[in-house]
Design a protein around this motif. Sequence first.
Motif: not given
Length: 67
Positions: A59-66, A19-29
């Motif tokens: 970091c294997n975090r589940l990201l939630v769309l807002q 998916a496009g974008g980067a993780c807001p916590y660590c900057g990963g894919r």
Amino acid sequence: MCLVFIVDEDEKVIGQYAAGGACPYCGGRVQAMDVEKSWRLFYVPFYSRTKRRFYCSFCNRLLVLQY
């Protein structure tokens, strides 16, 4: 009164996509994952739903769309 007892709940990964974008916590894919969840009532398929979940591959975090 009616009591419904759900015997089993299964989650099955259908596919994984980049998916496009980067993780807001660590900057990963960010990865997108399609998951099918099905409930069974006494081992008979009762309900099925497909959802898309986003998570960070670093970091294997589940990201939630807002919205």
